[in-house]
Design an enzyme around this catalytic site. Structure first.
Site, PDB file in Angstrom:
ATOM      1  N   CYS A 384       0.839  -1.204   0.000  1.00 20.38           N
ATOM      2  CA  CYS A 384       0.000   0.000   0.000  1.00 20.38           C
ATOM      3  C   CYS A 384       0.873   1.253   0.000  1.00 20.38           C
ATOM      4  O   CYS A 384       1.408   1.620  -1.039  1.00 20.38           O
ATOM      5  CB  CYS A 384      -0.988  -0.051   1.158  1.00 20.38           C
ATOM      6  N   HIS A 532      -3.580  -4.924   0.645  1.00 17.87           N
ATOM      7  CA  HIS A 532      -2.942  -5.467   1.849  1.00 17.87           C
ATOM      8  C   HIS A 532      -3.035  -6.994   1.839  1.00 17.87           C
ATOM      9  O   HIS A 532      -4.015  -7.552   2.352  1.00 17.87           O
ATOM     10  CB  HIS A 532      -3.651  -4.944   3.102  1.00 17.87           C
ATOM     11  N   GLU A 534      -1.601  -9.102   3.619  1.00 19.60           N
ATOM     12  CA  GLU A 534      -1.489  -9.719   4.947  1.00 19.60           C
ATOM     13  C   GLU A 534      -2.840 -10.101   5.545  1.00 19.60           C
ATOM     14  O   GLU A 534      -2.917 -10.997   6.375  1.00 19.60           O
ATOM     15  CB  GLU A 534      -0.714  -8.808   5.906  1.00 19.60           C
TER      16      GLU A 534
HETATM   17  N1  GLN Z   1      -1.725   6.704   2.999  1.00 20.78           N
HETATM   18  C1  GLN Z   1      -1.865   5.953   1.804  1.00 20.78           C
HETATM   19  C2  GLN Z   1      -3.237   6.155   1.178  1.00 20.78           C
HETATM   20  O1  GLN Z   1      -4.136   6.608   1.835  1.00 20.78           O
HETATM   21  C3  GLN Z   1      -1.584   4.481   2.006  1.00 20.78           C
HETATM   22  C4  GLN Z   1      -2.562   3.815   2.898  1.00 20.78           C
HETATM   23  C5  GLN Z   1      -2.112   2.463   3.384  1.00 20.78           C
HETATM   24  O2  GLN Z   1      -0.932   2.147   3.345  1.00 20.78           O
HETATM   25  N2  GLN Z   1      -3.029   1.661   3.842  1.00 20.78           N
HETATM   26  O3  GLN Z   1      -3.441   5.867   0.033  1.00 20.78           O
END
Ligand code: GLN
Length: 561
Positions: A384, A532, A534
């Site tokens: 992410c 994500h 995970e």
């Molecule tokens: N801050 C970033 C976004 O809002 C990544 C978010 C995250 O890593 N879950 O896109």
């Protein structure tokens, strides 16, 4: 109340928090599932936040995300990992969500001008939330009530489950109370007083537990068992111990050996089928026999509190298990990484991981970590925010865009290779809605499961076993900016996963092909994903990306030996 086939097990906690109520509940759920029963779980959290989505991971631990886009408590991660079945929005209710539903109903005139009260209106809403779990035609639902008995906040939840039990009857609703049994070294005895008081507290609100599970450093003595049974008015064979375990996956086995599942099955008439615990035994045996070691540097900003990266840590472990390797993690505070020390700090491990996160703190350190991994051919996984840092790093250092950034950190930068989609990302396209984020931080993200098409011949496709279409869970506001797609791919960035382009519901609306996975061709293993992974890893089914990443890190370990 209409006849409901589903039975309920309510788990409360006493004496102190962090006793592992969620884990105990999940392990019992796993045992019931191993018996061939259709089980699911639900968490009721007494705090007033609508959901944990906007809570600080430092305070609350990780925000776990379900397929249907609920931002939930990290206990749901345990539930999924132990049960191997996905949870949903229904599996997580906070007091805030309950109250907001009650208030919305009141505004709609739903209470016909009556006085809205905790009993019956709030408690009815809680019962409705619990009973909504029956929509999946389950045999058993385990309901974990968050907080500690005695807290003011959890009272409406406890009153609701009290009512539920009297409506459903004892044979259909069971109460398990998890308590703490300290052991005094000096006098060499277990102390049952805190448990007695916490059960007294429960009984004062009308709940008599059927089973008491004592968390304790070692199996409790027969005398303590008898004493607890006597003072708390349960039979002796209804007092169990949940001893401290080094490996959480031993819990189902331990609880099975204690006979907890048998007792529960008898009280709820769930049949005598012995649960098959061999998969858990195999797992624990394999975990005890890990022959290799590999270390990963996690360069993030929530490192101080281990719970902030709960699922991530788990998933790395699962990835290691697939290779019979123990994974060692080093948390590196991204704020402490600078151009001078990056090499020294980062060279210690065979893999580098930049996890998810929000806000600009530590970003330049993360970008330096990406840069180090790219240049020194260290296996890299960016999750992410980690993908976003990888794209920024590549744009700055490989694609001639030295000012490249993300709209999150520099809102008005011309070369924002990561940007916010509000404006052209239309909810009618079939993707989940985006609301105006200006005053509602909770509703402005792409959250939940989205499809992703894999490009054949890439590392991503290889990792996923050459499948074309995968579904992964997201939680972010910002995206890869398609305006830079050509520039970056020309410079060598490989787009190995993208949102499918087939218009789902409304073909007339433009539907962007969102970039979901990037990688580098001239690198042993360098991959960033917008989702994500995970959240979908479990010990029984390690996630392909973690398995592949750890595999690559092990190769590095071999090469550098
Ligand atoms: N801050 C970033 C976004 O809002 C990544 C978010 C995250 O890593 N879950 O896109």
């Amino acid at each position: 109340m209409a006849r409901i086939r589903t039975k309920f097990i309510v788990i409360t906690g006493g004496v102190l928090s962090s006793l592992g109520k969620g884990l105990t509940a999940a392990a019992l759920g796993a045992l019931l599932k191993a018996k061939g029963i259709k089980v699911s779980m639900q968490k009721l959290d007494p705090y007033l936040n609508l959901d944990p989505g906007t809570m600080n991971p430092h305070q609350h631990g990780e925000v776990y995300v379900t397929d249907d886009g609920a931002e939930t408590d990290l206990d749901l991660g345990h539930y999924e990992r132990f049960l191997g079945t996905p949870m949903t929005r229904r599996s997580s209710y906070t007091a805030g969500r309950i109250y907001s539903q009650v208030l919305a109903k009141e505004r709609r005139g739903g209470y016909l001008g009556g006085t809205v009260q905790v009993i019956p209106h709030v408690t009815d809403e809680v019962k409705e939330a619990i009973l909504s779990m029956t929509e999946d035609d389950l045999d058993v639902v385990l309901v974990e009530v968050g907080g500690t008995v005695g807290d003011i906040e959890s009272l409406p939840f406890l009153e609701a489950v009290r009512q539920l039990r009297s409506e459903l009857g004892r044979g259909r609703c069971l109460f398990i109370h998890l308590s703490f049994l300290p052991y005094l070294e000096t006098s060499g005895e277990f102390k049952s007083k805190p448990t007695q008081h916490s059960v007294k507290e429960l009984r004062s609100i009308g709940i008599q537990p059927d089973i008491i599970v004592c968390r304790s450093p070692m199996p409790i003595s027969i005398e303590s068992r008898a004493k607890i049974a006597l003072f708390c008015d349960v039979s002796q064979d209804a007092v169990f111990t949940a001893v401290d375990v080094k490996n959480i996956y031993e819990l189902p086995i331990k609880l099975f050996k204690e006979g907890l599942e048998k007792k529960v099955a008898r009280l709820l008439s769930l049949g005598k089928t012995e649960p098959d615990i061999s998969p858990w035994q195999n797992l624990v045996d394999r975990q005890a026999r890990l022959t290799k070691k590999v270390s990963v540097n996690i360069v993030g900003k929530y490192g101080e509190l281990m719970d902030s990266y709960k699922s991530l840590k788990e998933a790395l472990g699962h990835g290691g298990l697939a290779h019979e390797a123990e994974v060692e993690f080093n948390y590196i505070n991204a704020e402490e990484v600078d151009a001078e020390n990056a090499g020294k700090i980062l060279k210690s491990a065979q893999g580098i991981l930049v996890p998810g996160g929000f806000g600009s703190r530590g970003i330049e350190g993360m970008i330096l970590a990406v840069s180090y991994a790219r240049r020194h051919k260290v296996p890299f996984l960016g999750i992410c925010l980690g993908l976003q840092c990888a794209v920024i790093e590549f744009a700055r250092n490989q694609a001639g865009l030295p000012h490249a950034n993300s709209e999150e950190f520099r809102p008005n930068c011309r070369d924002n290779v990561i940007f916010r989609m509000t404006g052209w990302y239309d909810p009618n396209t079939g993707l989940r809605a985006q609301r105006d984020p200006s005053d509602d931080l909770g509703g402005s993200m792409r959250v939940g499961s989205y499809p992703c098409k894999l490009a054949p011949g890439t590392k991503a496709s290889q990792a996923y076993g050459e499948t074309d279409l995968i579904h992964e869970r997201h939680r972010h506001r910002f995206e890869f900016n398609p305006r830079f797609l050509k520039t970056l791919t020309r410079a060598g960035l490989v787009i190995s996963g993208q949102g499918p382009d087939d218009p789902l519901e409304n073909p007339s609306l433009p539907r962007p092909k969102l970039v979901e996975i990037i990688e580098l061709a001239d690198h042993p293993w360098f991959l960033g994903c917008q989702f994500h992974p995970e959240f979908k890893s479990s010990p029984m089914k390690p996630h392909p990306l973690f398995k592949s990443f750890i595999g690559a890190a092990l190769q590095t370990a071999k090469r550098t030996k």
